[in-house]
Design a protein around this motif. Structure first.
Motif, PDB file in Angstrom:
ATOM      1  N   UNK A  27       0.833  -1.213   0.086  1.00 57.26           N
ATOM      2  CA  UNK A  27       0.000  -0.117  -0.071  1.00 57.26           C
ATOM      3  C   UNK A  27       0.820   1.306  -0.090  1.00 57.26           C
ATOM      4  N   UNK A  28       0.379   2.113  -0.636  1.00 56.92           N
ATOM      5  CA  UNK A  28       1.089   3.520  -0.638  1.00 56.92           C
ATOM      6  C   UNK A  28       0.298   4.697   0.088  1.00 56.92           C
ATOM      7  N   UNK A  29       0.935   5.522   0.926  1.00 62.29           N
ATOM      8  CA  UNK A  29       0.446   6.338   1.740  1.00 62.29           C
ATOM      9  C   UNK A  29       1.168   7.818   1.275  1.00 62.29           C
ATOM     10  N   UNK A  30       0.185   8.531   0.801  1.00 60.20           N
ATOM     11  CA  UNK A  30       0.784   9.972   0.453  1.00 60.20           C
ATOM     12  C   UNK A  30       1.372  10.781   1.379  1.00 60.20           C
ATOM     13  N   UNK A  31       2.815  11.190   0.925  1.00 64.44           N
ATOM     14  CA  UNK A  31       3.465  11.844   2.246  1.00 64.44           C
ATOM     15  C   UNK A  31       3.837  11.047   3.542  1.00 64.44           C
ATOM     16  N   UNK A  32       3.496   9.663   3.194  1.00 63.06           N
ATOM     17  CA  UNK A  32       3.761   8.785   4.388  1.00 63.06           C
ATOM     18  C   UNK A  32       5.145   7.810   3.931  1.00 63.06           C
ATOM     19  N   UNK A  33       4.724   6.866   2.849  1.00 66.26           N
ATOM     20  CA  UNK A  33       5.558   5.832   2.311  1.00 66.26           C
ATOM     21  C   UNK A  33       4.728   4.643   1.899  1.00 66.26           C
ATOM     22  N   UNK A  34       5.475   3.475   2.218  1.00 69.41           N
ATOM     23  CA  UNK A  34       4.766   2.317   1.723  1.00 69.41           C
ATOM     24  C   UNK A  34       4.889   1.445   2.483  1.00 69.41           C
ATOM     25  N   UNK A  35       3.911   0.447   2.614  1.00 68.52           N
ATOM     26  CA  UNK A  35       3.683  -0.686   3.984  1.00 68.52           C
ATOM     27  C   UNK A  35       3.086  -1.705   3.198  1.00 68.52           C
ATOM     28  N   UNK A  36       3.353  -3.043   3.883  1.00 67.36           N
ATOM     29  CA  UNK A  36       2.848  -4.267   3.638  1.00 67.36           C
ATOM     30  C   UNK A  36       1.302  -4.238   4.144  1.00 67.36           C
ATOM     31  N   UNK A  37       0.405  -4.824   3.457  1.00 63.17           N
ATOM     32  CA  UNK A  37      -0.871  -4.784   4.112  1.00 63.17           C
ATOM     33  C   UNK A  37      -1.181  -5.781   5.225  1.00 63.17           C
ATOM     34  N   UNK A  38      -0.092  -6.734   5.216  1.00 61.89           N
ATOM     35  CA  UNK A  38      -0.209  -7.654   6.352  1.00 61.89           C
ATOM     36  C   UNK A  38       0.348  -7.311   7.448  1.00 61.89           C
ATOM     37  N   UNK A  39       1.016  -6.029   7.646  1.00 62.68           N
ATOM     38  CA  UNK A  39       1.673  -5.321   8.765  1.00 62.68           C
ATOM     39  C   UNK A  39       1.449  -3.990   8.688  1.00 62.68           C
ATOM     40  N   UNK A  40       0.198  -3.454   8.684  1.00 61.24           N
ATOM     41  CA  UNK A  40      -0.070  -2.149   8.573  1.00 61.24           C
ATOM     42  C   UNK A  40       0.407  -1.099   9.770  1.00 61.24           C
ATOM     43  N   UNK A  41       0.902  -1.535  10.887  1.00 63.21           N
ATOM     44  CA  UNK A  41       1.326  -0.773  11.804  1.00 63.21           C
ATOM     45  C   UNK A  41       2.755  -0.015  11.457  1.00 63.21           C
ATOM     46  N   UNK A  42       3.552  -0.866  10.574  1.00 63.75           N
ATOM     47  CA  UNK A  42       5.030  -0.157  10.344  1.00 63.75           C
ATOM     48  C   UNK A  42       4.711   0.232   8.738  1.00 63.75           C
ATOM     49  N   UNK A  43       5.720   1.266   8.469  1.00 57.69           N
ATOM     50  CA  UNK A  43       5.894   1.641   6.925  1.00 57.69           C
ATOM     51  C   UNK A  43       7.295   2.129   6.700  1.00 57.69           C
ATOM     52  N   UNK A  44       7.410   2.035   5.604  1.00 56.19           N
ATOM     53  CA  UNK A  44       8.804   2.699   5.044  1.00 56.19           C
ATOM     54  C   UNK A  44       8.683   3.927   4.538  1.00 56.19           C
ATOM     55  N   UNK A  45       9.329   5.200   5.314  1.00 52.78           N
ATOM     56  CA  UNK A  45       9.333   6.662   4.715  1.00 52.78           C
ATOM     57  C   UNK A  45       9.804   6.714   3.301  1.00 52.78           C
ATOM     58  N   UNK A  46       9.010   7.309   2.370  1.00 57.52           N
ATOM     59  CA  UNK A  46       9.719   7.351   1.057  1.00 57.52           C
ATOM     60  C   UNK A  46       9.583   8.946   0.800  1.00 57.52           C
TER      61      UNK A  46
END
Length: 51
Positions: free
Chosen positions: A17-36
């Protein structure tokens, strides 16, 4: 709070999943994300489109 989006081509239970202004994350682990950064995301999209 960010709006997360996933590709319509992704399987229901296995997607990135992609979050605008946030980064990317795995839908199976939505509590963590990779800032981009916006610049890095734009470069990634330009590279993908060029292929």
């Amino acid at each position: 709070m960010s709006m997360w989006r996933k590709s319509s081509y992704s399987p229901v239970d296995n997607c990135v999943e992609v979050g605008h202004g946030v980064g990317i994350r795995d839908s199976k682990a939505p509590t963590t994300h990779l800032p981009v950064s916006d610049e890095a995301w734009s470069a990634f999209l330009a590279d993908v489109k060029a292929r």
